[in-house]
Design an enzyme around this catalytic site. Sequence first.
Site, short mmCIF file in Angstrom:
data_model
loop_
_atom_site.label_atom_id
_atom_site.label_comp_id
_atom_site.label_asym_id
_atom_site.label_seq_id
_atom_site.Cartn_x
_atom_site.Cartn_y
_atom_site.Cartn_z
N ARG A 80 44.69 47.57 39.96
CA ARG A 80 46.16 47.22 40.56
C ARG A 80 47.23 47.47 39.57
O ARG A 80 47.04 47.03 38.51
CB ARG A 80 45.90 45.74 41.18
CG ARG A 80 45.61 45.74 42.50
CD ARG A 80 45.40 44.29 43.22
NE ARG A 80 45.71 43.35 42.29
CZ ARG A 80 46.19 42.28 42.38
NH1 ARG A 80 47.04 42.00 43.51
NH2 ARG A 80 46.12 41.18 41.43
N SER B 158 38.72 44.58 32.16
CA SER B 158 38.01 43.56 32.54
C SER B 158 36.49 44.17 32.07
O SER B 158 35.48 44.19 32.64
CB SER B 158 37.71 43.22 33.85
OG SER B 158 39.03 42.65 34.24
N ASP C 67 39.70 39.69 32.43
CA ASP C 67 40.27 39.13 33.95
C ASP C 67 40.05 37.77 33.83
O ASP C 67 40.77 37.02 34.54
CB ASP C 67 39.54 39.96 34.93
CG ASP C 67 38.16 40.10 34.65
OD1 ASP C 67 37.66 39.84 33.61
OD2 ASP C 67 37.30 40.54 35.67
C1 BGC Z 1 32.65 42.40 31.92
C2 BGC Z 1 33.49 41.47 31.65
C3 BGC Z 1 34.41 40.87 32.97
C4 BGC Z 1 33.22 40.75 34.14
C5 BGC Z 1 34.35 40.54 35.52
C6 BGC Z 1 31.80 42.09 33.26
O1 BGC Z 1 31.13 43.25 33.52
O2 BGC Z 1 31.80 42.76 31.02
O3 BGC Z 1 34.53 41.54 30.85
O4 BGC Z 1 35.21 39.76 32.74
O5 BGC Z 1 32.74 41.80 34.26
O6 BGC Z 1 34.89 41.45 35.73
#
Ligand code: BGC
Length: 496
Positions: A103, A174, A227
Site C-alpha cells: 500500500r 515486514s 509492520d
Molecule cells: C516476518 C515479519 C513480519 C511478519 C508479519 C513475518 O514473516 O518475518 O517481519 O512482521 O511476517 O507480517
Amino acid sequence: MTSRLVTVLEHITPTQNGDDATLAALKTRLILDSLRAQFIVAPRRLREMCSFMLHEMTIGLRPTQDGVPASTLRMLPSYVYKRDAGNANGIYYALDLGGTNFRVIRMLVRGGRMVQSLSEKFTIPKSEMSGDADSLFGFIARSVRQFMVNKDVQGDNDVQNNQTKALPLGFTFSFPVKQTGISSGELISWTKGFTAKGVEGHDVVKLLQHAFQKQGVNMNVVALCNDTVGTLITRYFDDATTEMGVILGTGSNACYWEKARNITKDADIVAFAQRHDSADGHTSEMVINMEFGNFDSTHVSVLPRTQFDDAIDQASPNRGAQRFEKMISGMYLGEISRQVLLYLASMGVLPASFGSSDRLAKAYSFHSKDNGLISADRTPGLMDTRQLLEEHYGVRVEDERARYIVREVCTLVIHRAAQLSGMAIAATLLKTGRQDNATVAVDGSVFEKTPGFRAVMQRTIQGLVGRGGADVRLTLTRDGSGFGAAFIAALASQGA
Ligand code: BGC
C-alpha cells in the site's frame, strides 16, 4: 502420531460386514483422539513454551557468547524510542510492503494526529516476488508514481528555494531486517514465499531510494520499520498503555517496548540509555522487533510439532526456519488442515472424494479463510460446509459425520494457532512486567477474521499470567502497519 499407533492403525483394515463396522469406528476414534492430543496444547506445555520464550527473549538481547546457543528470536532493535509526538506536523508518505499486496499512503499530520489520509493498494505480480531486486523495487517505485497521479497529489513535490522538495517517507518492510539505524537495514532472509534475488544481505532503504531515483520519484526514505512496529506506534499515539504490536496475518510476529539499558548487544543503545535515564525515574525505551515467527526453530524442542508441520516445513523455501510462524499464520493454516484432511482420507476416516479431488491435491489450495468459515459453521447438518467443499474444492461429502470431522479438523488447527499466539503475548508481557494493565495492538486477517480466535488467545493469556491477564486488552488496529510508518517518519524527520 506415535509410530506404535500408526502400526496399530495400519493393521486395522476393515471390510464391509458388521464386525468390521465396529473396527472402523474404533479406528476413527483412535485417529481423532490422537489428532486432538496433538493439536490441543495442554496448560503445562504452554507454560514450558512460555518459559522458553522468556529465556530466548533475554538471551536475544545480549551479545552472542561462545558456547551459548544463539536465540531463535532475533530481537531486532528498531531505533524507535518512546517519545512525545505532539509536535509532528506535515505531509508524510508511507509504503507498506509485507505480502502479495503493498500500500501507498499519504497522511496529513497536525499536532501528532492524523487529520487526513489517502491510500491505494497494489498487487505485486508473482514474477516480481521471485525476480530480482531491480524488478521488485522498480515496480514499487512505479506504483508510488502512479499513486501520485491517481490521487492528483503531484503538487506535494512543490518547488521551494529553487529546489523540488523531497517528500519524507516511512517504509514498512515486514520481513526480518537487521536495522543499523532508523533509516537503514539489511534483509536477513525472505519469508512468506518471497525469493527475489539480490535483496537478502542488502540495505532495503538504499534499494528503494535507488529505485525512486531511477523512476524520478522525489521521496526521501527517512524511516524503516517492521509492520509490528508500525502497528504498535499507531495505537500508542492514542493509548499510552500500548505495550505490544502484533501481526497475525499471512505471517506472524510481535514487537514491544524494552528498556534500552537491557539491549546490551548494542553498545550505542546502552550509551543512549546512560545519557538519558535519570534518577527521577525516566527510563529510555525502544521498540524491539522480536521476529517470533522463528521461535524454537533450531531444535523444535517445545513447539507441539506434528507430522503435518514437518511436511510443510520440508516443502517450504525456508526449510528449518519460521517453525512457529508455520503453525499460526494465515499462509499455513489452510495447508495444515489440507494435509490432515488428506491423511484422514488415506486412513479411510474421510470419504475417498477428498483424496481424489484434483483441487485439494495441490499444495496450499485449501484457503485459511475457508478453514475459518468451516470451523464456524453452525448450520444444521453443516450444510454450509457441504456447499463450500463442493463449490470450492469439488469434493462431495454426503455423510454428515464426515462433515463434522472436517469441521473438527479446521477447529483444531485454529485452536492451536490461537493458543500459541496467546502464549507468545503472555511471555512478552511477563518479560516487561506490565501484564496487569496493557493494550496489545493486533492486526492481521487471522486475528480479525477467524471466529473464536481472540477468545482462545485471551483465555490462554489469562491462564499464563494469572488474574492480571484479564486486563490485557487485545485491540484490533487495522492498517496500523502503514500509518505507523508515516508517524515514525514524522518523528524521524522532525527529530521529535
Ligand atoms: C516476518 C515479519 C513480519 C511478519 C508479519 C513475518 O514473516 O518475518 O517481519 O512482521 O511476517 O507480517
